[in-house]
Design an enzyme around this catalytic site. Structure first.
Site, short mmCIF file in Angstrom:
data_model
loop_
_atom_site.label_atom_id
_atom_site.label_comp_id
_atom_site.label_asym_id
_atom_site.label_seq_id
_atom_site.Cartn_x
_atom_site.Cartn_y
_atom_site.Cartn_z
N HIS D 164 0.82 -1.21 0.00
CA HIS D 164 0.00 0.00 0.00
C HIS D 164 0.86 1.27 0.00
O HIS D 164 0.41 2.31 0.49
CB HIS D 164 -0.91 0.07 1.23
CG HIS D 164 -1.76 -1.14 1.48
ND1 HIS D 164 -3.05 -1.24 1.05
CD2 HIS D 164 -1.49 -2.30 2.13
CE1 HIS D 164 -3.55 -2.40 1.44
NE2 HIS D 164 -2.62 -3.07 2.09
N SER D 286 14.70 20.24 -18.51
CA SER D 286 13.47 20.99 -18.77
C SER D 286 13.83 22.22 -19.61
O SER D 286 14.90 22.78 -19.46
CB SER D 286 12.87 21.42 -17.43
OG SER D 286 12.07 22.58 -17.59
#
Lengths: 439, 439, 439, 439
Positions: D164, D286
């Site tokens: 989880h 970027s």
């Protein structure tokens, strides 16, 4: 301009970092080829961005003018096929910036102020999408027009009506056409609604967090003809794939209807039905069987839905991500372009195909057998007061000596939307209304 | 009323035709169970149909009154759980007719005049769909409301902004909320548009070819609150599955956004991020590991998209058919009901979950590292006249002694849609506008 | 045993933690209902686990005996319908433990030593899957058997052969059957291979990281009849969904073939083809049209693929996750059970349906038109030395006065796999070989 | 050879039939481009077909020799890039025949004796598929080898184990690697089994009904290295798409595992986890944010599953057809080639990527918190006789002063498949066995 063999530098490349060509090839994928289709929209948005920077004083008037002139020049070269994106560039966005720097030096180095490539791909894709959905709407409307016209003139031409591929009731060619008319009318309407839904300007969201510049986003919204601003900078990224999926959903509806229409034609063109004929240009032969003329085009139109279904699955599989940009999203471009490219090409062939369809009325009439009047009989009994469930039992067998014709059956079919009262004017009015609305 | 062990006769059963129970079981499938959900809408449409028959003189006023009274009675019994569809009936449509005949004799035997079970399933599904899309719109709007309210109050609460799961720029909890607000606002809008698209009355198309009775379809359109008539009788059949797919497309958009939202929460709730807390009621434990509290609900919300994706594929696979009704189309019912049942239940849990989310501001602030100011710096340089592409190179390293805070970064983030100018009022206005429009 | 109104405590519940019933309901979903189908396998695996704990000294012989006896008792009660999983329990796993504790006290409290519920669901699903794939193989083989038998006896019964739904060449009922025989033979083979691929024991991986106990996993592998151990504890979790998808891929192949077979039957049963008849028990009537007998079963068999396609999409959508268990994976259970439940029920009806199919030889013969001999002619010309591409041109028109019969065409069709040399013995041998291999 | 501007005649073209270029373009689609990839296999199969015709006396020895020599010549030209399929040809099949006629006259006109283009596309695709599945198997085995080697050397390197996304139990880098090793081993095995399933010769089925020539299909089976004959002529057509779907199912399994592996890496590479590093060549920057190095390659590997999922949907959508060839099936080619092209390219990058992964052990160790020993404690209590369900309650809180280390936890993890007893030799033996089997 760079020569063919010079590779443009990567915008983000840093000194001393090795770049592996095989990995770069996988990273770039077919981006450069795909960006050819988006490039005009990227140029248009770049122009609006430059003007916007001018409005907030980040560029001088002269700089804006120089950038716009050069962007217009590239757009013209692209239109004339003189500027072709190729593997020298990482992508279309880099190519535009490289060209502006080459032509304008420092002025070119300012174009990327306050924007990111995410901005560029988002806005270019949105503009492209708006255009394609408009084309989708127009094609669906054109198909609906043909169907509606033929519905009007062939409403009384008898044709067997089938359910479960079993002969059910008398129907008519006009009723068949009317069904397709309303179907493609709804498809046009969905294309319109989907365009309206997506008609929001993402430009100015930068990397999804905005920038410390007072960008004039309302200006670019107007300049690019968007009907509203996509407000939240983070939502711009979250919407990557969203609008694409709904655009595909709209395209899929048209191609699902085309699949069913092509199925009908495929049956009607078989020897067993023999209800219609298509001009030879719509058929091909077999390399082995000299006797064959096959309705290949009809089959490929039927199969075209698959391309859209595949594109939908492909994009859907990408969107199991946290928020923010992820490179995974780049892969939404290829399926989107592929699906619209193929889907619109298929739909563009349909109006002429439907125009050219020639019925063979004798065969259609011959396929209407006496059992198909049973429902008419049951209704007549019901009209005369026999409870329907009882009429249903009585109507199964015709009265002795009873004579019925398809024409009479159609002339009595007076429920709204049936042959004797088709209400085609309502469909026509919706179609006119939609086209009247403009883009 | 029939006792449990009496099987109602099949409407279409003929003397001497053997009916194999195993085959009937496969044919009926879970129809009776599914029809429980559609039954109230089938009853409502049956009422309108009876009134319509009255208006064209097929039923007397007394017959109409008797039928309507009995239909109301059944509707009440259904609401109270006293009338339960079960395996005695082939489907809900047969059950209604059987009940009317049982109660009213020949008057009951008249209810099916001029309609088919296709009519019934089409109109009941359409009414149901309209209701579910309205509920979808309301749930999405409710989620947007919560997100919008929290966006307003937490716009300056610093939070790292990520792209590629890498730390990118300073962002804020409010910007994160604003993104979800606009996303679910768009989802609400798509639910509304999809409902408008599907809001057409198919009742009165019989088996897809109309009937020789002057049914008052405009009356039933008004009585059932539809915004327009679905005109063509053949299109009624062609639209089986069409509106369903678009309804699922709208539902899918909301669940795709929920998937991405749940992904964020799943990360933020991890020890590695530690950005937030949820009340214990949203978590469960492990049967083996005593130390665990797991955010199971968040994970199941994330997984819920799959149910819709599966339903979409299931229906899509059915629609490769010629026109006309085919029994294949019956299988569109189960996935549609399953997807909306599950999807709306998932969305209904979201507003309270989002309300209860508690940020841990220290952890969020601690995750903002100095590199995340580089873009701010580059923009400042650009603002001072340094060409951006050069500013980009310079900004990579901070000036010596430079001090920056997340709060200052957010205060400067003045592009529209960013923290210093979030334009939340525009989102609020759209939301108000949509709700003002009514159903 | 607990009364209906007592809710069994949650295994992992801690003092003072509030549990919200609405959230619990969403979390549990239909788990309890789904687990009814898995329960026998969960009990079987629990027995092996208990014995395994005995072998490493974690349980005494007496404790093992008590647990096994009680597990056998529950299994018997389940088989007789006296033990029914219902909403008292969180899931089947909890129910087993609760029952053992209720019956055996502390001995029951020991059953979960060294295992997790993930262990339980993994092993129970794997055992169930093995069983269902074996059933799939058997059903495909049974269909192949019927087709093969009819292929043998009907090889010379003339039938038109179609490509593009156009009449192509003379074929035979036997050739048609032979195609389906080999198709379902391959489907049986894929079911077998998929079972072999998945036939590995996950029990003993605990939560995916193993435990500090020397579990005897080789023993449980043998006891449960697995052909190998699934070695890595982390892989046990990674394989959740993997084997399920391949099982669905195998099931899908059979249902794709069934879809195409049903398509053929749907056409052959139409008035336009009229090639065959099915017993009335395979058809149903219309509620409106008294004249109809519709091949509904054939259509539902055709539509059944959709259920499997939907289930595949539903599970696929879940698997975009990092490694380790996530609650998302729980949602793989419902589509898997649904698809096999529906798919195997559909396939089970097919052998008898095919047995009962009755050809109408005159109609089949009447649909063979003279153009269909052109390829025969072209080959004869080629055999006599005319270059094929030229023969193809010449053969398009028959020689004047040429007489050909379907029977003669079939008798000459001597390429291996065609009517004069069908090689059915090879298919039979493969089928025998597969069945000889045992499970 | 024809010049660039001459269009080769259509094989099936008849005098006086108009051919519309726009329609031909849609019909041909990208066939010529796709056939470039299949051409070598088409040439290989054409060679076997020519030899087969020689064996039954349809061609003289000299004709066979001439055809084979010319086919070899074309194959060589193709390999060297001197023969390029382009828009002059309808497809690759026509191109081969045109070239043979151009070079050999009447001998070339004989190559198509007894075969159809369906034969050609079926056998060429099957040969290609066999090759690609073998490559898939080899790539999966290569990934498994790397993972297995690192599992062996890093079994005791502590790493937190998550369920989880929550910290669950102590695990190790080696356990993580072992999971991937077994996963890709199973993927390799499925590729092998899928190849074996599809390894049947369709050549000689003509248009799906065989021909009146005693073709030597057993010879071509051997000559082309198939393991068996695909017997039934009608099944050859029915299998179009079938084997393709299973090949995609096998490819999908590998890419699903890659998706989950890439997800792990994407998390581990984040600042929040910080568990590992990749060489700079696997990252990009970027255009806007100077500070970013993004793991783009990892993200594109994760996204690659979408291409396969899309291709699967695309082909699946085509197969709702009656038996016999339909032109729809042509559209199965593009998605198949696209998916394998992309999927194998992605997998090919993985071994080196995994080799280069560098752990950051301090960060991994730092993420192991005390709660993660609770399960160890519970088992120790269980081993000492405390019933597990009670031990579970007691173990939640550590004994005062208790000291535990990750290393000790791993050293005690003695269940088979866990760190202290990983049984890697079993995985190695399976891998060796599979590779020993040969193609």
């Amino acid at each position: 301009m760079q020569t063919e063999d010079t590779k443009a530098p990567l915008l983000w490349q840093k000194q001393g970092v090795e770049v592996d060509p095989e990995i770069q090839r996988f990273l770039a994928g077919e981006d450069v080829v795909l960006d050819r289709e988006l490039l005009p929209w990227d140029l248009m948005a770049s122009r609006a961005h430059a003007e916007g920077l001018g409005r907030i004083g980040l560029l001088t008037e002269a700089e804006v003018a120089a950038l716009c002139a050069e962007l217009d020049r590239v757009a013209e070269e692209v239109a004339q096929g003189r500027f072709v994106l190729d593997a020298r560039f990482e992508d279309g966005h880099s190519a535009i910036e490289a060209r502006l720097i080459e032509a304008l030096g420092d002025t070119g180095r300012k174009i990327h102020t306050g924007r990111s490539r995410n901005d560029q791909v988002l806005v270019a894709t949105r503009l492209w999408l708006r255009d394609r959905l408009q084309r989708l709407q127009a094609l669906c409307a054109a198909i609906a027009r043909v169907a509606l016209r033929r519905a009007g003139s062939e409403m009384q031409l008898p044709m067997p009506g089938y359910t479960h591929l079993q002969r059910a009731m008398v129907s008519s060619a006009g009723m068949w056409w009317a069904g397709w008319a309303e179907a493609f009318l709804d498809d046009a309407e969905l294309a319109r609604a989907s365009r309206a839904w997506a008609d929001a300007n993402p430009l100015g969201s930068a990397s999804g967090f905005g920038v410390n510049l007072p960008l004039d986003r309302d200006y670019t919204t107007t300049a690019l003809g968007f009907s509203r601003l996509q407000v939240s900078a983070t939502y711009a990224q979250l919407s990557r794939g969203k609008f694409e999926l709904q655009a595909l959903a709209a395209l899929a509806q048209a191609l699902l209807d085309l699949r069913r229409l092509a199925w009908d034609l495929s049956l009607f063109l078989s020897a067993e039905y023999g209800f219609c004929r298509l001009p030879a240009r719509y058929t091909t032969g077999s390399s082995l069987m000299p006797n064959k003329r096959n309705p290949d085009l009809v089959e490929l139109l039927r199969a075209s839905y698959g391309v859209v279904a595949g594109a939908h699955s492909e994009i859907e599989a990408l969107l199991a991500l946290p928020s923010g940009y992820h490179r995974d999203l780049q892969f939404s471009k290829a399926p989107l372009l592929r699906a619209f490219g193929h889907g619109l090409a298929a739909l563009a062939l349909v109006p002429a195909l439907l125009e050219s369809l020639e019925w063979l009325p004798e065969a259609m009439r011959a396929a209407i057998d006496p059992g198909m009047y049973a429902t008419d009989r049951a209704m007549e009994l019901a009209r005369s007061g026999v409870p329907f469930r009882q009429a249903y039992q009585l109507a199964a067998t015709p009265a002795p000596g009873e004579q019925r014709s398809p024409e009479a059956s159609l002339a009595d079919r007076c429920s709204p939307g049936a042959a004797a009262r088709p209400l085609l004017d309502r469909l026509e009015a919706r179609l006119d209304g939609m086209e009247g609305q403009g883009p």
